[in-house]
Design a protein around this motif. Structure first.
Motif, PDB file in Angstrom:
ATOM      1  N   LYS A 198       1.788   1.806  -3.539  1.00 48.61           N
ATOM      2  CA  LYS A 198       0.638   2.372  -4.256  1.00 48.61           C
ATOM      3  C   LYS A 198       0.523   3.872  -3.990  1.00 48.61           C
ATOM      4  O   LYS A 198       0.262   4.662  -4.895  1.00 48.61           O
ATOM      5  CB  LYS A 198      -0.658   1.686  -3.804  1.00 48.61           C
ATOM      6  CG  LYS A 198      -0.893   0.299  -4.357  1.00 48.61           C
ATOM      7  CD  LYS A 198      -2.248  -0.213  -3.869  1.00 48.61           C
ATOM      8  CE  LYS A 198      -2.525  -1.623  -4.344  1.00 48.61           C
ATOM      9  NZ  LYS A 198      -3.834  -2.123  -3.822  1.00 48.61           N
ATOM     10  N   ALA A 199       0.712   4.253  -2.730  1.00 49.41           N
ATOM     11  CA  ALA A 199       0.586   5.665  -2.357  1.00 49.41           C
ATOM     12  C   ALA A 199       1.667   6.507  -3.021  1.00 49.41           C
ATOM     13  O   ALA A 199       1.400   7.619  -3.497  1.00 49.41           O
ATOM     14  CB  ALA A 199       0.654   5.806  -0.838  1.00 49.41           C
TER      15      ALA A 199
ATOM     16  N   ASN B 245       0.823  -1.213   0.000  1.00 51.38           N
ATOM     17  CA  ASN B 245       0.000   0.000   0.000  1.00 51.38           C
ATOM     18  C   ASN B 245       0.857   1.264   0.000  1.00 51.38           C
ATOM     19  O   ASN B 245       0.470   2.290  -0.566  1.00 51.38           O
ATOM     20  CB  ASN B 245      -0.939   0.003   1.204  1.00 51.38           C
ATOM     21  CG  ASN B 245      -2.219  -0.773   0.946  1.00 51.38           C
ATOM     22  OD1 ASN B 245      -2.538  -1.079  -0.204  1.00 51.38           O
ATOM     23  ND2 ASN B 245      -2.958  -1.093   1.997  1.00 51.38           N
TER      24      ASN B 245
ATOM     25  N   VAL C 243      -5.437   5.651  -0.609  1.00 50.58           N
ATOM     26  CA  VAL C 243      -5.179   4.210  -0.603  1.00 50.58           C
ATOM     27  C   VAL C 243      -5.971   3.533   0.517  1.00 50.58           C
ATOM     28  O   VAL C 243      -6.561   2.464   0.327  1.00 50.58           O
ATOM     29  CB  VAL C 243      -3.668   3.930  -0.445  1.00 50.58           C
ATOM     30  CG1 VAL C 243      -3.414   2.447  -0.165  1.00 50.58           C
ATOM     31  CG2 VAL C 243      -2.922   4.363  -1.696  1.00 50.58           C
TER      32      VAL C 243
END
Length: 284
Positions: free
Chosen positions: A245-246, A242, A264
């Motif tokens: 992703k951020a 995550n 996210v």
């Protein structure tokens, strides 16, 4: 015969509170946690904890908790950098002992009120403090024992009798817990910076900086994010996946990493379930 040495019992930690009313999500300066106790006050223990929490000399704190009054934080370099700590004791015993802190602006208002109405500073401070509290909490304070139904309370709490004192706190204390959202969706309670630091494998200094200033801290490829809301830390830990992703989202949309982490989190069903449980628990 062999003698079996009995292990020395560790001293039991001071239990300061057995009733907690959390209003930390309310607008400042009324965003307090009302921490109350029905059992008899352990004055030395109570004074020690509050002295350390609020940087008030122990002897002064003991006197305040015994007699009531205020402690005005000293000037540094000719400038006031803190407001005051106060202990209000009802002279007729109609309400429990109450402690609270005023910030600089509230302190100035209290001094002005004291002059305008010829009030003692402790009385003016109490008026300024209580007027900013949430209406729900004001209503509870107007009732005996915060309006608690003793028939539904834990037996150990109820048998203590009436509430003896209430500390209105804004700090993070081992005596009441804060919640952290973990990557697997668990809500983990920690009390104080040392316990928080141990949970996440960081130093107390790193923990202090994070919860006081907000921001992010990388921890073993994962990331801790802390947002300060009304002076209160809201903490979540993100998985490495995550976090990646951020970072990609921040780069693609030109977002601040905190905003990207929020996006996210809102798209992650596990973290959203944890957030929903946190809201139901009172948002601590």
């Amino acid at each position: 015969m062999f003698k079996i040495k009995k292990k020395a019992d560790k001293p039991k930690p001071t239990i300061l509170y057995n009733v907690i009313e959390d209003y930390s999500e309310f607008d400042a300066p009324g965003n307090v946690t009302a921490c109350a106790m029905t059992q008899q006050e352990d004055l030395p223990g109570h004074a020690k904890v509050l002295s350390e929490s609020y940087e008030v000399p122990l002897e002064t704190m003991t006197t305040l908790l015994t007699e009531g009054g205020v402690y005005v934080y000293p000037q540094i370099g000719g400038l006031l950098t803190g407001g005051l700590f106060a202990c209000f004791i009802d002279p007729i015993g109609g309400t429990p002992k109450q402690t609270f802190v005023l910030d600089l602006m509230q302190f100035a208002e209290a001094e002005q009120l004291a002059r305008a109405r010829s009030l003692a500073l402790p009385d003016a401070a109490f008026q300024i403090f209580t007027r900013t509290l949430p209406e729900e909490l004001k209503g509870k304070l107007a009732q005996k024992n915060l309006g608690l139904d003793y028939r539904t309370l834990d037996r150990a709490v109820a048998k203590g009798g009436d509430i003896k004192y209430i500390d209105f706190r804004k700090d993070w204390s081992p005596h009441f817990k804060r919640l952290c959202i973990m990557p697997d969706g668990r809500l983990v309670e920690t009390g104080g910076l040392e316990e928080f630091a141990q949970l996440h494998g960081i130093t107390p200094a790193q923990a202090k900086a994070l919860v006081e200033q907000g921001g992010t801290l990388e921890v073993n490829s994962e990331i801790l994010a802390c947002q300060i809301v009304n002076g209160q830390p809201a903490v979540a830990r993100f998985t490495a996946k995550n976090y990646l992703k951020a970072k990609e989202l921040a780069a693609a949309k030109g977002l601040h990493i905190m905003d990207a982490l929020s996006e996210v989190a809102y798209s992650d069903p596990v973290m959203m379930r944890a957030l929903a449980r946190k809201e139901l628990s009172g948002g601590r």
